[in-house]
Design an enzyme around this catalytic site. Structure first.
Site, PDB file in Angstrom:
ATOM      1  N   GLN A  85      -2.663  -1.911  -8.583  1.00  0.00           N
ATOM      2  CA  GLN A  85      -1.965  -2.671  -7.559  1.00  0.00           C
ATOM      3  C   GLN A  85      -0.886  -1.836  -6.897  1.00  0.00           C
ATOM      4  O   GLN A  85      -0.590  -0.706  -7.305  1.00  0.00           O
ATOM      5  CB  GLN A  85      -1.364  -3.934  -8.174  1.00  0.00           C
ATOM      6  CG  GLN A  85      -0.402  -3.649  -9.321  1.00  0.00           C
ATOM      7  CD  GLN A  85       0.006  -4.906 -10.083  1.00  0.00           C
ATOM      8  OE1 GLN A  85       1.182  -5.235 -10.153  1.00  0.00           O
ATOM      9  NE2 GLN A  85      -0.989  -5.602 -10.670  1.00  0.00           N
ATOM     10  N   HIS A 100       3.016  -2.653  -4.441  1.00  0.00           N
ATOM     11  CA  HIS A 100       3.950  -3.625  -3.878  1.00  0.00           C
ATOM     12  C   HIS A 100       4.491  -3.103  -2.546  1.00  0.00           C
ATOM     13  O   HIS A 100       4.734  -1.902  -2.404  1.00  0.00           O
ATOM     14  CB  HIS A 100       5.117  -3.876  -4.827  1.00  0.00           C
ATOM     15  CG  HIS A 100       4.704  -4.237  -6.214  1.00  0.00           C
ATOM     16  ND1 HIS A 100       3.933  -5.349  -6.487  1.00  0.00           N
ATOM     17  CD2 HIS A 100       4.935  -3.640  -7.412  1.00  0.00           C
ATOM     18  CE1 HIS A 100       3.725  -5.421  -7.796  1.00  0.00           C
ATOM     19  NE2 HIS A 100       4.316  -4.392  -8.366  1.00  0.00           N
ATOM     20  N   GLU A 122      10.431  -1.417  -8.581  1.00  0.00           N
ATOM     21  CA  GLU A 122      10.626  -1.838  -9.960  1.00  0.00           C
ATOM     22  C   GLU A 122      10.776  -0.626 -10.869  1.00  0.00           C
ATOM     23  O   GLU A 122      10.547   0.524 -10.454  1.00  0.00           O
ATOM     24  CB  GLU A 122       9.444  -2.694 -10.430  1.00  0.00           C
ATOM     25  CG  GLU A 122       8.119  -1.980 -10.407  1.00  0.00           C
ATOM     26  CD  GLU A 122       6.925  -2.918 -10.626  1.00  0.00           C
ATOM     27  OE1 GLU A 122       7.121  -4.138 -10.720  1.00  0.00           O
ATOM     28  OE2 GLU A 122       5.798  -2.409 -10.708  1.00  0.00           O
ATOM     29  N   HIS A 170      -0.139   1.694  -9.065  1.00  0.00           N
ATOM     30  CA  HIS A 170       0.176   1.641 -10.487  1.00  0.00           C
ATOM     31  C   HIS A 170      -0.619   0.562 -11.200  1.00  0.00           C
ATOM     32  O   HIS A 170      -1.181  -0.338 -10.575  1.00  0.00           O
ATOM     33  CB  HIS A 170       1.673   1.383 -10.707  1.00  0.00           C
ATOM     34  CG  HIS A 170       2.134   0.056 -10.187  1.00  0.00           C
ATOM     35  ND1 HIS A 170       2.468  -0.161  -8.877  1.00  0.00           N
ATOM     36  CD2 HIS A 170       2.326  -1.143 -10.825  1.00  0.00           C
ATOM     37  CE1 HIS A 170       2.854  -1.412  -8.715  1.00  0.00           C
ATOM     38  NE2 HIS A 170       2.773  -2.039  -9.883  1.00  0.00           N
ATOM     39  N   ARG A 204      -3.301  -6.649  -5.151  1.00  0.00           N
ATOM     40  CA  ARG A 204      -4.292  -6.126  -6.093  1.00  0.00           C
ATOM     41  C   ARG A 204      -5.356  -5.325  -5.345  1.00  0.00           C
ATOM     42  O   ARG A 204      -5.860  -5.767  -4.309  1.00  0.00           O
ATOM     43  CB  ARG A 204      -4.988  -7.272  -6.843  1.00  0.00           C
ATOM     44  CG  ARG A 204      -4.107  -8.057  -7.775  1.00  0.00           C
ATOM     45  CD  ARG A 204      -4.949  -8.966  -8.673  1.00  0.00           C
ATOM     46  NE  ARG A 204      -4.145 -10.074  -9.194  1.00  0.00           N
ATOM     47  CZ  ARG A 204      -4.163 -11.297  -8.709  1.00  0.00           C
ATOM     48  NH1 ARG A 204      -4.954 -11.595  -7.688  1.00  0.00           N
ATOM     49  NH2 ARG A 204      -3.395 -12.227  -9.225  1.00  0.00           N
TER      50      ARG A 204
END
Length: 352
Positions: free
Chosen positions: A98, A100, A118, A176, A196
């Site tokens: 996936q 972001h 993150e 990642h 995804r």
């Protein structure tokens, strides 16, 4: 808001099932769910999480933003969601591959206030456990789309070994996946936007394949070869506390702090501080209110407290702390107060 009404807030987690989850969070991390439930995530600090203790018991962080304002959020806008989201993730099986989006794409395309950068602190890792972290060579949008659709994307994925204590930084745009057999603590921007790309052909709870977001992912992926790995930390002492800065970037500062039975002050530097206890209980005290934080439990320290006294209960303890800094100078001033040599802090910050 009078500081006398502020105190360390114990936070009630939210456990979430996932098809890739397991039982570690219930069996080893004190979370609550049916024994048969596959719990993938425990949302430890989130705008909708409730307070467990004291005057504000039952209130959500969202409602306290309105009631307490900057006494809770410090420099952050109290009208915006609480500035951090923290989780414990149990990857009994591999998560999807996936990516972001960043802030600009999240605002323009998804009408959401922030994207999702993150970081991960590895709590457990099975032998030979790995994560996917970026591409093993430069690629491009066209090749990515072709391989995503013909099932050959794995040839470009970069697999990295992990062990407990490793820390990884994942800026928005990073390809990642968390591999099987890993439990980790995640600190991120307050967003759950996930695109995804590949999901191992798994079926969701409705019996259908889970949705993929191949085209949106194409818009936000960083296509450069990755060389990222576990980060080097920066260890120092400040006000008698042994500390290690693990991540320091514009969205969050994450530190590991070692405690013993001596009471010492932990300064908040104008931001609310998220505190996560590792394997031993700790005490947090401010304005005469002492709170016991059990292993793998989370507390939020409102910014208006300014300083909170901390110590271990029994054995020496370790906490992880997370904050959204007002600016880069926040961490630079902290290093300066601790007399960290400039060449060491410069080398550490160059990782971000």
């Amino acid at each position: 808001m009078p500081t006398a009404t502020l105190y360390p807030l114990l936070i009630e987690p939210q456990e979430r099932e996932a098809i890739w989850g397991g039982h570690a969070l219930v069996e080893r991390y004190g979370k609550h769910a049916a024994p048969t439930a596959k719990i993938g995530e425990s949302w430890e600090c989130w705008d909708d999480n409730r307070v467990l203790n004291g005057l504000y018991a039952g209130a959500t962080l969202a409602s306290l933003r309105s009631e307490l304002g900057n006494a809770l959020t410090g420099h952050a806008d109290p009208a915006a969601p609480f500035p951090l989201l923290t989780k414990i993730i149990d990857a009994r099986h591999s998560l999807s591959v996936q990516v972001h989006p960043g802030d600009e794409y999240a605002q323009r395309v998804e009408q959401q206030p922030v994207g999702k950068t993150e970081c991960w602190y590895v709590l457990e890792a099975a032998e030979h456990a790995k994560i996917v972290l970026g591409w093993n060579r430069d690629t491009a949008r066209g090749e990515y789309l072709e391989r995503a659709r013909d099932g050959s994307l794995d040839a470009l994925l970069r697999h990295v070994d992990v062990k407990p204590g490793d820390v990884f930084h994942l800026p928005a745009g990073t390809l990642h996946a968390i591999g099987a057999g890993i439990v980790l603590f995640e600190v991120q921007q307050p967003s759950d936007l996930t695109y995804r790309i590949y999901d191992f052909n798994r079926l969701g709870p409705d019996g259908n394949p889970r949705a993929l977001h191949v085209d949106k992912a194409a818009d936000v992926l960083d296509y450069h070869e990755s060389h990222a790995g576990a980060l080097a930390s920066l260890e120092y002492r400040l006000a008698g506390l042994k500390r290690a800065t693990l991540v320091a970037e514009r969205n969050f500062i994450v530190e590991r702090v070692s405690l013993d039975d001596e009471v010492r002050g932990l300064d908040l530097d104008g931001s609310p501080l998220v505190v996560f206890a590792l394997g031993a209980p700790v005490e947090l005290e401010s304005h005469g209110t002492a709170v016991r934080l059990e292993p793998y439990q989370t507390a939020v320290l409102p910014a208006g407290l300014e300083t909170v006294m901390v110590k271990s209960i029994g054995d020496d303890a370790t906490i992880l702390t997370a904050e959204r800094p007002a600016d880069r100078e926040t961490i630079e001033r902290r290093f300066s107060r601790a007399a960290v040599p400039l060449h060491e802090s410069t080398a550490f910050l160059a990782q971000f």
